[in-house]
Design a protein around this motif. Structure first.
Motif, short mmCIF file in Angstrom:
data_model
loop_
_atom_site.label_atom_id
_atom_site.label_comp_id
_atom_site.label_asym_id
_atom_site.label_seq_id
_atom_site.Cartn_x
_atom_site.Cartn_y
_atom_site.Cartn_z
N ASP A 270 0.83 -1.21 0.00
CA ASP A 270 0.00 0.00 0.00
C ASP A 270 0.86 1.26 0.00
OD1 ASP A 270 -2.17 -1.67 0.08
OD2 ASP A 270 -2.46 -1.51 2.26
N ASP B 54 7.15 9.76 -14.22
CA ASP B 54 7.10 11.21 -14.30
C ASP B 54 8.51 11.80 -14.25
OD1 ASP B 54 5.65 13.77 -14.29
OD2 ASP B 54 6.42 13.93 -12.23
N ASP C 278 4.42 5.21 -11.12
CA ASP C 278 4.00 6.43 -11.82
C ASP C 278 4.94 7.59 -11.49
OD1 ASP C 278 1.88 5.02 -12.83
OD2 ASP C 278 0.49 5.64 -11.23
N VAL C 279 5.41 7.64 -10.25
CA VAL C 279 6.35 8.69 -9.88
C VAL C 279 7.65 8.58 -10.69
CG1 VAL C 279 7.74 9.63 -7.98
CG2 VAL C 279 5.38 8.88 -7.56
N ASP D 13 2.43 1.81 -3.44
CA ASP D 13 1.49 1.88 -4.55
C ASP D 13 1.62 3.24 -5.24
OD1 ASP D 13 -0.49 1.03 -6.25
OD2 ASP D 13 -2.10 1.87 -5.01
N GLY D 14 1.75 3.21 -6.55
CA GLY D 14 1.89 4.45 -7.30
C GLY D 14 3.33 4.89 -7.49
N LEU D 15 4.28 4.15 -6.94
CA LEU D 15 5.67 4.54 -7.06
C LEU D 15 6.15 4.46 -8.52
CD1 LEU D 15 8.04 5.46 -5.32
CD2 LEU D 15 8.74 3.07 -5.10
#
Length: 339
Positions: free
Chosen positions: A309, A320, A316-317, A312-314
């Motif tokens: 959790d 970017d 995408d970072v 999560d989303g690392l």
């Protein structure tokens, strides 16, 4: 076309069509004709045959060196080792070098005889360096010494014989009336180390052997062992490489210089680690009875879920950041093009 007109024919044992430089044709033809008359192979020629040719054709040193240059050039152009670079040939033509080697040889042999053969780790260094200095006393170039393999050294009629990869033989014969050359004992002591490691590839056991020697069975080398390097690097703790590797010519030259200059210090004895030391050490004793927390599995699952959790989303970072870096690089290239 014949040998004397500039090309090597099939009779020389080489591929036809190899052109001989004009300045070398006369000297090469003389050597090739002598080889034909004496039933020697002109290419690849052995150092012994070349030395015999020079001895049977006496001339000024400059003339003999020109002949060597011709013969060496033909060999190297055809991919063969230059026989004129061997010690057998060079020694008679270089009086200054021969005198220097004759002066150094007894000193090198004396240094080799003084080195320790027992104790840890002094014994393993002493045995290797003893053989290294003994072989260097023959005048063998360091580059060839570094390429020697275990199967290249033999004992014949009490003499130590080393054959280089180029086929040149270096011999250390016994003194008149003696049964065997002292060099044979030097060689056997290092061969014992390698034979021991063949049977027991363990540095601790080798240390114990050099402190309290046991009899080592000398077996005939296998093909793989015969191809292994004769001289190997040793680290400060007495460890030899796990995978056999040769010493470099530079390291051999450095060791020879250090011994000749008397700058090799006695090695500090290292303590032996007996097989039972680890079991007797309370700091490394393992507990055989361990009570595991009955809830460790659930806590592990919860920790992994929490990590998932949090991360999560690392991805995408990172995407970017990579996009921004590409944009900055593009802007930089644009600025550079406008300069």
């Amino acid at each position: 076309m014949s040998l004397s007109t500039g090309r090597l024919g099939d009779s020389s044992g080489t591929a036809a069509g190899l052109r001989i430089p004009a300045r070398y044709r006369h000297d090469w033809a003389l050597f090739a004709d002598w080889c034909t008359a004496t039933n020697h192979r002109p290419i690849p020629a052995t150092p012994e045959a070349l030395a015999l040719f020079l001895r049977e054709h006496p001339a000024a040193v400059a003339t003999q060196r020109r002949r060597l240059s011709a013969i060496n050039t033909v060999h190297t152009h055809h991919g063969h080792p230059a026989p004129g670079r061997s010690e057998t040939v060079r020694r008679p033509l270089d009086a200054a070098r021969a005198t220097r080697l004759d002066r150094l040889a007894p000193l090198l042999l004396h240094k080799a005889a003084e080195l320790p053969v027992t104790g840890w780790p002094s014994g393993v260094f002493g045995r290797r360096d003893g053989l290294l200095l003994t072989l260097a006393a023959t005048g063998m170039p360091f580059a060839q010494l570094a390429r020697l393999r275990r199967g290249d050294v033999t004992v014949a009629a009490g003499a130590l014989v080393a054959t280089t990869t180029d086929g040149e033989r270096f011999c250390l014969p016994p003194e008149p009336g003696a049964g065997a050359s002292p060099a044979v004992g030097v060689y056997y002591r290092w061969a014992e180390i390698q034979a021991f490691l063949d049977q027991y590839p363990n540095t601790d056991l080798l240390a114990q052997h050099l402190t309290d020697p046991v009899e080592v069975e000398h077996r005939v080398l296998t093909d793989r062992q015969a191809r292994q390097p004769l001289l190997s690097p040793i680290d400060r703790w007495g460890h030899l490489p796990l995978m056999p590797q040769p010493m470099t010519a530079q390291s051999i030259a450095s060791i020879v210089r250090e011994h000749l200059a008397g700058r090799v210090r006695p090695r500090t004895p290292l303590p032996l680690r007996k097989q039972g030391d680890r079991d007797d050490d309370p700091h490394v004793r393992l507990e055989t009875e361990i009570d595991l927390d009955p809830h460790y599995y659930e806590r592990g699952i919860a920790a992994r879920r929490s990590a998932r959790d949090s991360l999560d989303g690392l991805a995408d970072v990172f995407d970017d950041i990579e996009a921004r870096a590409d944009a900055l690089l593009e802007e930089l290239l644009t600025v550079l093009e406008e300069l």
